[in-house]
Design a protein around this motif. Structure first.
Motif, PDB file in Angstrom:
ATOM      1  N   ASN A  21       0.659  -1.316   0.063  1.00 45.54           N
ATOM      2  CA  ASN A  21       0.138  -0.031  -0.028  1.00 45.54           C
ATOM      3  C   ASN A  21       0.900   1.232   0.377  1.00 45.54           C
ATOM      4  O   ASN A  21       0.630   2.160  -1.168  1.00 45.54           O
ATOM      5  CB  ASN A  21      -0.945   0.158   1.692  1.00 45.54           C
ATOM      6  CG  ASN A  21      -2.325  -0.650   0.598  1.00 45.54           C
ATOM      7  OD1 ASN A  21      -2.368  -1.789  -0.688  1.00 45.54           O
ATOM      8  ND2 ASN A  21      -2.726  -0.736   1.862  1.00 45.54           N
TER       9      ASN A  21
ATOM     10  N   THR B   2      -5.390  -6.994   7.364  1.00 48.51           N
ATOM     11  CA  THR B   2      -5.558  -8.395   6.463  1.00 48.51           C
ATOM     12  C   THR B   2      -5.012  -9.206   6.892  1.00 48.51           C
ATOM     13  O   THR B   2      -5.029 -10.803   5.422  1.00 48.51           O
ATOM     14  CB  THR B   2      -4.356  -7.433   4.921  1.00 48.51           C
ATOM     15  OG1 THR B   2      -3.745  -7.176   4.697  1.00 48.51           O
ATOM     16  CG2 THR B   2      -5.241  -6.478   4.124  1.00 48.51           C
TER      17      THR B   2
ATOM     18  N   SER C   3     -14.570  -4.597  10.045  1.00 52.55           N
ATOM     19  CA  SER C   3     -14.078  -5.346   8.677  1.00 52.55           C
ATOM     20  C   SER C   3     -12.972  -6.249   9.102  1.00 52.55           C
ATOM     21  O   SER C   3     -12.337  -6.373  10.223  1.00 52.55           O
ATOM     22  CB  SER C   3     -12.513  -4.192   8.027  1.00 52.55           C
ATOM     23  OG  SER C   3     -12.350  -4.403   6.621  1.00 52.55           O
TER      24      SER C   3
ATOM     25  N   SER D 123     -14.416  -5.915   3.765  1.00 56.71           N
ATOM     26  CA  SER D 123     -13.315  -5.366   3.117  1.00 56.71           C
ATOM     27  C   SER D 123     -14.039  -3.496   3.395  1.00 56.71           C
ATOM     28  O   SER D 123     -15.505  -3.314   2.724  1.00 56.71           O
ATOM     29  CB  SER D 123     -12.758  -5.414   2.157  1.00 56.71           C
ATOM     30  OG  SER D 123     -11.509  -4.780   2.155  1.00 56.71           O
ATOM     31  N   VAL D 124     -13.217  -2.649   3.581  1.00 52.99           N
ATOM     32  CA  VAL D 124     -13.706  -1.395   3.195  1.00 52.99           C
ATOM     33  C   VAL D 124     -12.746  -0.021   3.005  1.00 52.99           C
ATOM     34  O   VAL D 124     -11.575  -0.924   3.298  1.00 52.99           O
ATOM     35  CB  VAL D 124     -13.920  -0.556   4.442  1.00 52.99           C
ATOM     36  CG1 VAL D 124     -15.567  -1.229   5.151  1.00 52.99           C
ATOM     37  CG2 VAL D 124     -12.973  -0.574   5.424  1.00 52.99           C
TER      38      VAL D 124
ATOM     39  N   GLN E 268     -10.505   2.190   3.961  1.00 54.38           N
ATOM     40  CA  GLN E 268      -9.808   2.068   4.875  1.00 54.38           C
ATOM     41  C   GLN E 268     -10.162   4.063   5.188  1.00 54.38           C
ATOM     42  O   GLN E 268     -10.511   4.784   6.112  1.00 54.38           O
ATOM     43  CB  GLN E 268      -9.617   1.561   5.781  1.00 54.38           C
ATOM     44  CG  GLN E 268      -9.006   1.701   7.001  1.00 54.38           C
ATOM     45  CD  GLN E 268      -7.943   0.638   7.638  1.00 54.38           C
ATOM     46  OE1 GLN E 268      -8.517  -0.304   7.933  1.00 54.38           O
ATOM     47  NE2 GLN E 268      -6.537   1.178   7.945  1.00 54.38           N
TER      48      GLN E 268
ATOM     49  N   HIS F 127      -5.452  -3.890  15.461  1.00 49.40           N
ATOM     50  CA  HIS F 127      -4.422  -5.137  15.548  1.00 49.40           C
ATOM     51  C   HIS F 127      -3.200  -3.932  16.140  1.00 49.40           C
ATOM     52  O   HIS F 127      -1.889  -4.450  16.366  1.00 49.40           O
ATOM     53  CB  HIS F 127      -3.914  -6.020  14.827  1.00 49.40           C
ATOM     54  CG  HIS F 127      -3.725  -5.406  13.355  1.00 49.40           C
ATOM     55  ND1 HIS F 127      -4.623  -4.180  12.612  1.00 49.40           N
ATOM     56  CD2 HIS F 127      -2.741  -6.174  12.446  1.00 49.40           C
ATOM     57  CE1 HIS F 127      -4.165  -3.800  11.438  1.00 49.40           C
ATOM     58  NE2 HIS F 127      -3.333  -5.156  11.405  1.00 49.40           N
TER      59      HIS F 127
ATOM     60  N   GLY G 191      -1.460  -2.259  12.955  1.00 44.96           N
ATOM     61  CA  GLY G 191      -0.216  -2.338  12.157  1.00 44.96           C
ATOM     62  C   GLY G 191       0.107  -1.442  11.639  1.00 44.96           C
ATOM     63  O   GLY G 191      -0.517  -0.361  12.360  1.00 44.96           O
TER      64      GLY G 191
ATOM     65  N   ASN H 225       0.561   0.260   8.766  1.00 48.68           N
ATOM     66  CA  ASN H 225      -0.767   1.288   8.212  1.00 48.68           C
ATOM     67  C   ASN H 225      -1.546   1.822   8.465  1.00 48.68           C
ATOM     68  O   ASN H 225      -2.153   2.794   8.422  1.00 48.68           O
ATOM     69  CB  ASN H 225      -0.352   0.635   7.065  1.00 48.68           C
ATOM     70  CG  ASN H 225       0.464   0.328   6.141  1.00 48.68           C
ATOM     71  OD1 ASN H 225       1.320   1.321   5.438  1.00 48.68           O
ATOM     72  ND2 ASN H 225       0.457  -0.760   6.256  1.00 48.68           N
ATOM     73  N   SER H 226      -2.220   1.099   8.854  1.00 48.06           N
ATOM     74  CA  SER H 226      -3.946   0.984  10.036  1.00 48.06           C
ATOM     75  C   SER H 226      -3.652   1.985  11.192  1.00 48.06           C
ATOM     76  O   SER H 226      -4.094   3.202  11.107  1.00 48.06           O
ATOM     77  CB  SER H 226      -3.655  -0.066  10.620  1.00 48.06           C
ATOM     78  OG  SER H 226      -4.364  -0.651  10.009  1.00 48.06           O
TER      79      SER H 226
ATOM     80  N   GLU I 128      -2.773   5.796   9.252  1.00 50.18           N
ATOM     81  CA  GLU I 128      -3.870   6.328   8.436  1.00 50.18           C
ATOM     82  C   GLU I 128      -4.259   6.600   9.948  1.00 50.18           C
ATOM     83  O   GLU I 128      -5.031   7.685   9.304  1.00 50.18           O
ATOM     84  CB  GLU I 128      -4.530   4.585   7.885  1.00 50.18           C
ATOM     85  CG  GLU I 128      -3.595   5.049   6.780  1.00 50.18           C
ATOM     86  CD  GLU I 128      -3.816   3.168   6.398  1.00 50.18           C
ATOM     87  OE1 GLU I 128      -4.991   2.596   6.826  1.00 50.18           O
ATOM     88  OE2 GLU I 128      -3.480   2.688   4.919  1.00 50.18           O
TER      89      GLU I 128
HETATM   90  N1  UDP Z   1      -7.547  -2.084   4.781  1.00 51.65           N
HETATM   91  C1  UDP Z   1      -8.215  -2.161   3.885  1.00 51.65           C
HETATM   92  N2  UDP Z   1      -9.714  -2.267   3.512  1.00 51.65           N
HETATM   93  C2  UDP Z   1      -9.699  -3.217   5.160  1.00 51.65           C
HETATM   94  C3  UDP Z   1      -8.589  -3.227   5.744  1.00 51.65           C
HETATM   95  C4  UDP Z   1      -7.656  -3.190   5.456  1.00 51.65           C
HETATM   96  O1  UDP Z   1      -8.070  -0.847   3.050  1.00 51.65           O
HETATM   97  O2  UDP Z   1     -11.002  -3.335   5.711  1.00 51.65           O
HETATM   98  C5  UDP Z   1      -5.690  -1.680   4.415  1.00 51.65           C
HETATM   99  C6  UDP Z   1      -5.957  -0.670   5.183  1.00 51.65           C
HETATM  100  O3  UDP Z   1      -5.645   0.758   5.164  1.00 51.65           O
HETATM  101  C7  UDP Z   1      -4.058  -0.754   5.289  1.00 51.65           C
HETATM  102  C8  UDP Z   1      -3.985  -2.501   5.466  1.00 51.65           C
HETATM  103  O4  UDP Z   1      -4.767  -2.473   4.258  1.00 51.65           O
HETATM  104  O5  UDP Z   1      -3.469   0.149   5.010  1.00 51.65           O
HETATM  105  C9  UDP Z   1      -3.485  -2.629   6.316  1.00 51.65           C
HETATM  106  O6  UDP Z   1      -2.371  -2.838   6.927  1.00 51.65           O
HETATM  107  P1  UDP Z   1      -1.524  -3.032   8.286  1.00 51.65           P
HETATM  108  O7  UDP Z   1       0.161  -2.259   8.482  1.00 51.65           O
HETATM  109  O8  UDP Z   1      -2.373  -1.786   9.433  1.00 51.65           O
HETATM  110  O9  UDP Z   1      -2.106  -4.337   8.814  1.00 51.65           O
HETATM  111  P2  UDP Z   1      -1.705  -5.744   8.219  1.00 51.65           P
HETATM  112  O10 UDP Z   1      -2.596  -5.858   6.931  1.00 51.65           O
HETATM  113  O11 UDP Z   1      -0.499  -5.654   7.516  1.00 51.65           O
HETATM  114  O12 UDP Z   1      -1.604  -6.600   9.541  1.00 51.65           O
END
Ligand code: UDP
Length: 399
Positions: A16, A240, A266, A288-289, A291, A304, A306, A308-309, A312
């Motif tokens: 991402n 994810t 989600s 999924s949304v 996000q 959790h 992550g 990215n989350s 964001e």
């Molecule tokens: N994400 C999304 N929709 C969802 C769940 C997750 O677009 O319903 C995206 C979220 O925006 C983020 C990524 O998936 O960019 C998840 O990355 P993260 O590092 O938070 O967690 P990981 O999936 O690597 O454990």
């Protein structure tokens, strides 16, 4: 026009942050070729890159981890050994392909050993990127889970790497040397203020903050009834990778099953949705949304942790309840706690009451609000994908 080769591992959260950079390079008339697993073909083509499949990667026997399990601490601990072994399989073909492209610059995930090795073997200027939270100094790759088995794996990995280097008539480097190396330019997708042990990161590390597209129209909150001022909006996601967690989701149902809340949850692609039903009326449960488009409407993000989350969430000023379950997430969670940006709860002992109490506290706490706002400012002014793109371009085209 220059040609950039991106190399990445198969994880949505690692891919991402690179997407807005790839798109921006394309907008500037640069060519991007993206090597990643076949399942991400559409994702990278959508931002204008030419897709190239990384060969399917098998695992060596004897690592003691079940490859069917979602990646956890045990899997991550043996990852460098697995990658060393896989490198001998992937590198010859990969190097051949990249050589044919005549790339000006390689941009690779600092976690990926074959990315680093390809850059070395080809002598092409390379930029690393870190879409994960880790200390700067690699502790011994064996130490955290020291055992005879891991020592054996490390020795085997070093033999593989030595053989590979010899076949390219290059000096050999062992696994520890390789994973400890840092490119002259390494992008980190968080503001420096959020980095754990930030003082250990020198000028080779460019903290660009979250790299995200933020021009999407905000998502309509998925309820017919708009939330009133009194109703709080919670968004729940475990990301994810490790999201097949029915117990956790049921705890959320009990925690937020009140008129006080509107909840979007989600749950990812792995879980059997029927097993979770019936859903409470105030929940929208989806696989999924979008996000980033949803977060501007959210009061509390139960995540959790992550990277990215978390980034964001802070980018949109959303308060956090973090329920981590693996080491890297715990590190991110501990920063959230230390910096007063939310509350961290233990995954194992989580109860509906502790979750409800924490989410309420987090939503309304003026101290958290002020600190999240300050971190939001840092996240938004760190430069994001635009600064990352400029740095890569400057690096690739310097004299
Ligand atoms: N994400 C999304 N929709 C969802 C769940 C997750 O677009 O319903 C995206 C979220 O925006 C983020 C990524 O998936 O960019 C998840 O990355 P993260 O590092 O938070 O967690 P990981 O999936 O690597 O454990």
């Amino acid at each position: 026009m220059s040609t950039y080769v991106f190399l990445n591992i198969s994880a949505r959260g690692h891919i991402n942050p690179t997407l807005p950079i790839v798109k921006e390079l394309g907008r500037r008339g640069e060519k991007v070729i993206y090597f990643v697993a076949e399942e991400y073909r559409e994702v990278v083509e959508a931002v204008g890159a030419k897709f190239q499949a990384l060969p399917p990667l098998t695992r060596p026997g004897g690592t003691g981890v079940n490859s069917a399990e979602p990646p956890g601490d045990k899997q991550i601990a043996v990852l460098p050994f697995i990658m060393a072994w896989q490198s001998t399989q992937v590198i010859p073909q990969l190097v051949e392909n990249i050589r044919g492209i005549k790339a000006d610059c390689l941009v690779y995930n600092a976690m990926s050993l074959w990315g680093r090795l390809s850059a070395h073997l080809l002598g092409i200027p390379a930029v690393g990127f870190r879409p994960f939270h880790a200390p700067r100094i690699h502790r011994s790759v064996v130490a955290p889970f020291a055992s005879e088995r891991l020592a054996r794996l490390a020795a085997a990995a070093d033999r593989e790497l030595d053989q590979l280097a010899r076949s390219f008539e290059q000096p050999s480097r062992n696994l520890h040397e390789l994973v400890s190396e840092v490119e002259e330019l390494t992008l980190v997708f968080m503001p420096k203020e959020f980095q754990f042990e930030a003082e250990a990161f020198d000028e080779r590390f460019l903290f660009v903050g979250p790299s995200l597209f933020d021009d999407d129209a905000p998502e309509r909150w998925p309820f017919e009834q708009p939330a009133t001022d009194e109703r709080l909006r919670a968004y729940i996601s475990l990301g994810t990778l490790r999201n097949n967690e029915p117990e956790f989701y049921r705890t959320c149902f009990s925690a937020f099953n009140r008129r006080e809340w509107q909840v979007v949850m989600s749950v990812g692609n792995q879980i059997d949705l029927a097993s979770l039903q019936p859903f409470p009326d105030n929940f929208a449960v989806v696989r999924s949304v979008p996000q980033i488009a949803l977060l501007p409407s959210v009061d509390v993000f139960v995540t959790h942790g992550g990277l990215n989350s978390t980034m964001e969430s802070l980018y949109f000023g959303v308060h956090l309840v973090v329920v981590p379950s693996i080491g890297e997430q715990r590190l991110t969670a501990s920063r959230v706690q230390e910096l007063g940006l939310g509350i961290v709860l233990d995954h194992e002992t989580l109860t509906p009451e502790s979750l409800r109490r924490s989410a309420r506290a987090v939503a309304r706490d003026p101290g958290i609000r002020a600190r999240v706002k300050a971190m939001q400012h840092k996240a938004r002014t760190a430069g994001g994908f635009m600064r990352a793109t400029e740095a890569i371009h400057r690096f690739a085209t310097r004299g």
